[in-house]
Each structure stands twice: as structure tokens, then as C-alpha cells.
Enzyme design. Structure first.
Site, PDB file in Angstrom:
ATOM      1  N   ASP A  65       0.837  -1.203   0.000  1.00  0.00           N
ATOM      2  CA  ASP A  65       0.000   0.000   0.000  1.00  0.00           C
ATOM      3  C   ASP A  65       0.875   1.258   0.000  1.00  0.00           C
ATOM      4  O   ASP A  65       1.982   1.265   0.545  1.00  0.00           O
ATOM      5  CB  ASP A  65      -0.893   0.049   1.249  1.00  0.00           C
ATOM      6  N   ASP A  71       0.514   7.913   8.294  1.00  0.00           N
ATOM      7  CA  ASP A  71       0.730   6.493   8.625  1.00  0.00           C
ATOM      8  C   ASP A  71       2.049   6.341   9.374  1.00  0.00           C
ATOM      9  O   ASP A  71       2.146   5.668  10.408  1.00  0.00           O
ATOM     10  CB  ASP A  71       0.821   5.636   7.350  1.00  0.00           C
ATOM     11  N   GLU A  94       1.567  -2.657  10.680  1.00  0.00           N
ATOM     12  CA  GLU A  94       1.302  -2.636   9.238  1.00  0.00           C
ATOM     13  C   GLU A  94       2.388  -1.899   8.462  1.00  0.00           C
ATOM     14  O   GLU A  94       2.725  -2.280   7.350  1.00  0.00           O
ATOM     15  CB  GLU A  94      -0.065  -1.983   8.952  1.00  0.00           C
ATOM     16  N   GLU A  95       2.942  -0.862   9.062  1.00  0.00           N
ATOM     17  CA  GLU A  95       3.890  -0.017   8.331  1.00  0.00           C
ATOM     18  C   GLU A  95       5.342  -0.487   8.446  1.00  0.00           C
ATOM     19  O   GLU A  95       6.230   0.143   7.876  1.00  0.00           O
ATOM     20  CB  GLU A  95       3.786   1.439   8.820  1.00  0.00           C
ATOM     21  N   ASP A 115      -2.476  -1.835  13.494  1.00  0.00           N
ATOM     22  CA  ASP A 115      -2.606  -0.968  12.316  1.00  0.00           C
ATOM     23  C   ASP A 115      -2.668   0.437  12.902  1.00  0.00           C
ATOM     24  O   ASP A 115      -3.697   0.851  13.441  1.00  0.00           O
ATOM     25  CB  ASP A 115      -3.890  -1.309  11.546  1.00  0.00           C
ATOM     26  N   LEU A 117      -2.753   3.448  11.702  1.00  0.00           N
ATOM     27  CA  LEU A 117      -3.706   4.413  11.129  1.00  0.00           C
ATOM     28  C   LEU A 117      -4.502   3.720  10.029  1.00  0.00           C
ATOM     29  O   LEU A 117      -4.044   3.615   8.890  1.00  0.00           O
ATOM     30  CB  LEU A 117      -2.978   5.656  10.591  1.00  0.00           C
ATOM     31  N   ASP A 118      -5.676   3.249  10.423  1.00  0.00           N
ATOM     32  CA  ASP A 118      -6.534   2.524   9.486  1.00  0.00           C
ATOM     33  C   ASP A 118      -7.419   3.509   8.718  1.00  0.00           C
ATOM     34  O   ASP A 118      -7.946   4.453   9.299  1.00  0.00           O
ATOM     35  CB  ASP A 118      -7.406   1.539  10.266  1.00  0.00           C
ATOM     36  N   GLU A 271      -5.983  -6.361  11.740  1.00  0.00           N
ATOM     37  CA  GLU A 271      -7.313  -5.822  11.404  1.00  0.00           C
ATOM     38  C   GLU A 271      -8.377  -6.874  11.760  1.00  0.00           C
ATOM     39  O   GLU A 271      -9.218  -6.650  12.632  1.00  0.00           O
ATOM     40  CB  GLU A 271      -7.383  -5.418   9.918  1.00  0.00           C
TER      41      GLU A 271
END
Ligand code: AHM
Ligand code: MG
Length: 325
Positions: A65, A71, A94-95, A115, A117-118, A271
Site C-alpha cells: 500500500d 501512517d 502494518e507499516e 494498524d 492508522l486505518d 485488522e
């Protein structure tokens, strides 16, 4: 605006009711680190346009992504807050491609998958976004390494999410207990506003990306059509915000597998698992369409999973149509 009466703060909740439920101080410290981090992220979200920190960094994350500047800022804030708590052994994010192993944590440390910043596509357009956390306890005596993060969802000891919306709300789930706390921006603390959350018996809404309909298989198309015929549609495109509405009002979220996304769109570890845990503790359910989310044995930190999430009876009915029965 004056706040009516005294409401239990998150800190009071953790130091009193928390202990009565037999939950550890260490886990309480992890939750307070999440709350502290979310206050800072909330400030960044509010000021992003003014501080000129909107937009992409130019990087692509581990899942492919586009990385937004917020993020990265949120990831840094939560990694710092959780690492400083003294009770976190490892963080999966996630990052960040590989797990962050935290040195000097206590023996009974926790593993947090997040996560930070979803709803990244909604950052620039002032639509609700959020942060999601799944929390596992480190195994006794375990020397934490990358594989330590690959835990099955049903072993979570707690899960939490924060919605940065018209208000900032932190929802915390432990076994059979889901509570919501609203940030009072004047004093900077979270106050208990939604005790004992249970998903309403009646499902009111379905949330799905209707633009994907053409790439669904036949049974899944039929399942979505049945939802469309019966319920009102609400879809923000931030999982955490769509889920929060469905948790409070009754509803089902569906991001099933399709021809372009054989494993779905959303991430299992930070998530589907945390929100699946919250849903189950509130009386709801979470499935891939073929398997309970919390039973999946993970193989990779950033793996994806199809997600059908919300009212238990509607999730079960939808799953049975997806399965062709
Ligand atoms: P993100 O974690 O990078 O923000 O991506 C996940 C988001 C979810 O919040 C949301 O449910 C989904 O992507 C929306 O996907 P789509 O735009 O395909 O409907
Ligand atoms: Mg996300």
C-alpha cells in the site's frame, strides 16, 4: 461545553474495575500506552492539513500500500509509547516489515499487533479514521523472536481500537467485556461513555464495497444481494469506522475474497483478529466466509484474510450462502 457529572476515566477503570476482573497491571500499562499514543495521533490528525503533513511519503509498505505521512507518524508514536510502557515484548505493525523486538521488557510482557492508522485513503478528506490493536501475552519463558508474533486470534487477551471521528473514541475488549471511552479534549482523558457494549440483536446495516460486486464469485454475489435486499448500506471505507457503527447500531461488514483478491483485502493479524475479538466479546462473530477468523493459524505477519464481521446470526447466514448452502 460542561461535562455532566463525573465519569470514570480510563485510568480509574484500569486501576479499579480492571483489578476486580483479575486483569494484570502490565496489561493495564499497555492499554494506557495505547491511550497516550492515540491522544498524540488525534492531535496530528486534527492538525495535519494546517501543519502541511498530508499526502504520501513516496514509500510502499510491506503489504504493497502507498504510505501516507500520517501512517508513518502514527506508527512512530505508537511504537515509542508501547516500547516505553515496559510491558511490551514485541510489536508487529502494518507499516513496518519486520517485528520490532523490544529490549528490556518484563518477563510477562505482551505482544501487540497494530494498524496504527486505518483508513489511509480517508486521511486527506476529513473522514473518520482509526487505530487497531490486538494484544497477546508472551508465552512463559519465551525468548521472543519474529515467529512469536504469529499467534492465533483466539489467544488474544485484549483488543482495542480508536476512532478519530466527530469525537475520539477508544473501545477496549477483554474476555466477555467491551467498553467505550470518549476523549474529553478539555482535560485530555478518556471517560467511560459506553459501558458493557453488546451488538444490538437487530442488524440494521451492511457495509461492503459494492464496486467489487463484478469480481465476486456467484455464491458471494448472492450473499451480498441478500444483504442489500434486507438492510441499509453504510460504507465509509475505513474498517474501524464501519465496524464501530455496526457494533453500536447492529450491522455486518463484508470484505470477502474475490477474483482480484484471493485472500481478501484486509490484514489478519492487525485488522481481522482484533476486530474479530471485539465482535465476539460483544456477542457478534467474525469469519472468512469459510472459517472462524480467530481460529486461523497465521503464517505471515502481513497476511490478508477475507472478513465477514458483525451480528452473529447475519454473519452465519452470509457464510452459509458463500459456502453454497
Ligand atoms: P489501510 O489499513 O491501509 O487503511 O487499508 C485498509 C482499508 C480499510 O480500512 C477499509 O475497510 C478498506 O481498506 C477499504 O478498501 P476499499 O477502498 O477497497 O473499499
Ligand atoms: Mg487498515
Amino acid at each position: 461545553m460542561a461535562v455532566v457529572g463525573h465519569r470514570t476515566t480510563l485510568e480509574e477503570y484500569i486501576t479499579s474495575e480492571w483489578r476486580e476482573k483479575g486483569l494484570s497491571d502490565g496489561l493495564g500499562a499497555v492499554i494506557m500506552a495505547i491511550a497516550d499514543g492515540s491522544r498524540l495521533v488525534q492531535e496530528q490528525v486534527q492538525q495535519a492539513a494546517l501543519a502541511d503533513v498530508l499526502g504520501a511519503t513516496g514509500d510502499i509498505n510491506a503489504g504493497g500500500d502507498i504510505v501516507q505521512r500520517l501512517d508513518t507518524a502514527s506508527s512512530d508514536i505508537f511504537v515509542e509509547a508501547l516500547s516505553q510502557s515496559g510491558h511490551v515484548a514485541a510489536i508487529g505493525c502494518e507499516e513496518i516489515e519486520r517485528p520490532v523486538i523490544v529490549e528490556g521488557n518484563v518477563a510477562d510482557g505482551y505482544i501487540v499487533l497494530m494498524d496504527p492508522l486505518d483508513g489511509s485513503s480517508n486521511i486527506d478528506v476529513a473522514v473518520s479514521i482509526g487505530s487497531i490493536f490486538g494484544i497477546w501475552q508472551k508465552r512463559p519463558g519465551e525468548n521472543v523472536n519474529d515467529d512469536s508474533l504469529l499467534r492465533v486470534g483466539k489467544e488474544q487477551v485484549a483488543a482495542a481500537y480508536v476512532v478519530y471521528g466527530s469525537s475520539t473514541v477508544l473501545v477496549l475488549a477483554t474476555e466477555n467485556n467491551v467498553c467505550g471511552f470518549t476523549l474529553d479534549p478539555e482535560v485530555g482523558s478518556f471517560a467511560l461513555t459506553h459501558p458493557g457494549i453488546k451488538i444490538p440483536a437487530e442488524c440494521a446495516y451492511y457495509s461492503t464495497n459494492e464496486g467489487n460486486n463484478k469480481v465476486l464469485d456467484g455464491p458471494t454475489q448472492k450473499a451480498i444481494t441478500l444483504l442489500r435486499d434486507k438492510y441499509s448500506q453504510r460504507y465509509v471505507g475505513s474498517l474501524v469506522a464501519d465496524f464501530h457503527r455496526n457494533l453500536l447500531k447492529g450491522g455486518i461488514f463484508a470484505y470477502p475474497a474475490d477474483q482480484n483478491r484471493k485472500d481478501g483485502r484486509l490484514r489478519l493479524m492487525y485488522e481481522a483478529n482484533p476486530l474479530g475479538f471485539v465482535a465476539e466479546q460483544a456477542g457478534g462473530a467474525a469469519s472468512t466466509g469459510y472459517q472462524r477468523i480467530l481460529d486461523i493459524v497465521p503464517e505471515q505477519l502481513h497476511q490478508r484474510a477475507p472478513l465477514i464481521l458483525g451480528n452473529k446470526d447475519v454473519v452465519e447466514a452470509t457464510v452459509s450462502v458463500i459456502n453454497g448452502s
